[in-house]
Design a protein around this motif. Sequence first.
Motif, short mmCIF file in Angstrom:
data_model
loop_
_atom_site.label_atom_id
_atom_site.label_comp_id
_atom_site.label_asym_id
_atom_site.label_seq_id
_atom_site.Cartn_x
_atom_site.Cartn_y
_atom_site.Cartn_z
N LYS A 19 0.84 -1.21 0.00
CA LYS A 19 0.00 0.00 0.00
C LYS A 19 0.88 1.26 0.00
O LYS A 19 0.60 2.22 -0.73
CB LYS A 19 -0.89 -0.02 1.24
CG LYS A 19 -2.01 0.99 1.21
CD LYS A 19 -3.34 0.29 1.16
CE LYS A 19 -4.46 1.29 1.15
NZ LYS A 19 -5.73 0.70 0.81
N LEU A 20 1.92 1.26 0.81
CA LEU A 20 2.81 2.43 0.87
C LEU A 20 3.54 2.63 -0.45
O LEU A 20 3.71 3.77 -0.90
CB LEU A 20 3.81 2.27 2.01
CG LEU A 20 3.23 2.46 3.42
CD1 LEU A 20 4.18 1.94 4.48
CD2 LEU A 20 2.90 3.94 3.68
N HIS A 26 7.06 7.49 0.07
CA HIS A 26 7.92 7.28 1.24
C HIS A 26 8.99 6.23 0.96
O HIS A 26 8.77 5.30 0.16
CB HIS A 26 7.10 6.85 2.45
CG HIS A 26 6.02 7.82 2.83
ND1 HIS A 26 6.22 9.18 2.87
CD2 HIS A 26 4.73 7.62 3.19
CE1 HIS A 26 5.10 9.78 3.24
NE2 HIS A 26 4.18 8.85 3.43
N LYS A 27 10.10 6.37 1.64
CA LYS A 27 11.17 5.36 1.57
C LYS A 27 10.98 4.38 2.72
O LYS A 27 10.71 4.79 3.86
CB LYS A 27 12.54 6.02 1.64
CG LYS A 27 12.80 6.87 0.41
CD LYS A 27 14.21 7.36 0.35
CE LYS A 27 14.38 8.09 -0.98
NZ LYS A 27 15.68 8.69 -1.12
N ARG A 44 13.64 2.95 -3.25
CA ARG A 44 12.66 3.19 -2.18
C ARG A 44 12.68 2.15 -1.08
O ARG A 44 12.08 2.36 -0.03
CB ARG A 44 11.25 3.27 -2.76
CG ARG A 44 11.01 4.53 -3.56
CD ARG A 44 9.58 4.67 -3.98
NE ARG A 44 8.67 4.72 -2.86
CZ ARG A 44 7.36 4.47 -2.95
NH1 ARG A 44 6.82 4.16 -4.11
NH2 ARG A 44 6.59 4.54 -1.88
N ILE A 45 13.34 1.03 -1.31
CA ILE A 45 13.32 -0.07 -0.34
C ILE A 45 14.74 -0.41 0.11
O ILE A 45 15.65 -0.53 -0.71
CB ILE A 45 12.69 -1.34 -0.95
CG1 ILE A 45 11.18 -1.16 -1.14
CG2 ILE A 45 12.97 -2.56 -0.10
CD1 ILE A 45 10.49 -2.34 -1.78
N ARG A 46 14.86 -0.57 1.42
CA ARG A 46 16.07 -1.15 2.01
C ARG A 46 15.57 -2.30 2.86
O ARG A 46 14.82 -2.10 3.81
CB ARG A 46 16.79 -0.10 2.85
CG ARG A 46 18.09 -0.59 3.47
CD ARG A 46 18.82 0.55 4.16
NE ARG A 46 18.06 1.08 5.28
CZ ARG A 46 18.56 1.29 6.50
NH1 ARG A 46 19.82 1.06 6.76
NH2 ARG A 46 17.80 1.78 7.45
N GLU A 176 -3.78 6.49 7.50
CA GLU A 176 -4.22 7.79 8.01
C GLU A 176 -3.23 8.33 9.05
O GLU A 176 -2.92 9.52 9.05
CB GLU A 176 -5.63 7.68 8.63
CG GLU A 176 -6.72 7.51 7.60
CD GLU A 176 -8.10 7.28 8.21
OE1 GLU A 176 -8.21 7.23 9.47
OE2 GLU A 176 -9.07 7.14 7.44
N ILE A 177 -2.73 7.46 9.91
CA ILE A 177 -1.75 7.90 10.92
C ILE A 177 -0.43 8.29 10.26
O ILE A 177 0.18 9.29 10.63
CB ILE A 177 -1.54 6.80 11.98
CG1 ILE A 177 -2.83 6.55 12.77
CG2 ILE A 177 -0.40 7.18 12.93
CD1 ILE A 177 -2.78 5.32 13.67
N ILE A 178 -0.01 7.51 9.27
CA ILE A 178 1.23 7.84 8.55
C ILE A 178 1.08 9.18 7.85
O ILE A 178 2.01 10.00 7.84
CB ILE A 178 1.59 6.71 7.57
CG1 ILE A 178 2.07 5.48 8.38
CG2 ILE A 178 2.66 7.15 6.58
CD1 ILE A 178 2.14 4.19 7.58
#
Length: 194
Positions: A19-20, A26-27, A44-46, A176-178
């Motif tokens: 979803k992100l 976002h990373k 974007r991904i580690r 929503e919190i993010i």
Amino acid sequence: MNIAILGATGNFGIALTSKLLAFTDHKLTLISRNAANKFEDNHRIRALNVNATDVRALKKALKDQDIVYCAISGDYLPVIADNIISCKPKRFIYMTTVGVYNELENAKHLNVDNEPLQIPNQYAVNLIEESDVNYTILRLGLMEHGDEDDYVITEKGEGVRTHNTTSESVLKIAMEIIDDPELYSRKSISITKK
């Protein structure tokens, strides 16, 4: 924004990662004991193979993270919660189960007083609430697929009537919190089906 997901290879961790990646820029730092076997690093991904009970490895993994999302279950939760707190996250979202406050009204057998498996969950929640980190505790029932809008939120001190939760509703609240890190700041909320 930099977001770390602990338990990234579990069902919810995978769903939140998807979803992100699809709806934000976002990373992500994806953490589990075998995250690097499941995900490939890119812009974007580690992905990091880290055991969250190893505080030194965790501190290194959580450096420069804006949000830490913990989607881990098991007996070591008090240790893991304490380790995350010691990393001083800017924002901490922690998933656990309903019943840690004996708040279940229609499934009292799942409350901590009646279910010894809840004791690690209760200890971890207590550690988080007594800390000075900016946390949100999400108390969830048995996860199942369903409607993202099929949920009721209750706060600590309120009774909870159902013990099932749709994973889609948790994803909705998490996003929503993010998106608004002050939402449910230093609160413990349950998300259960209507």
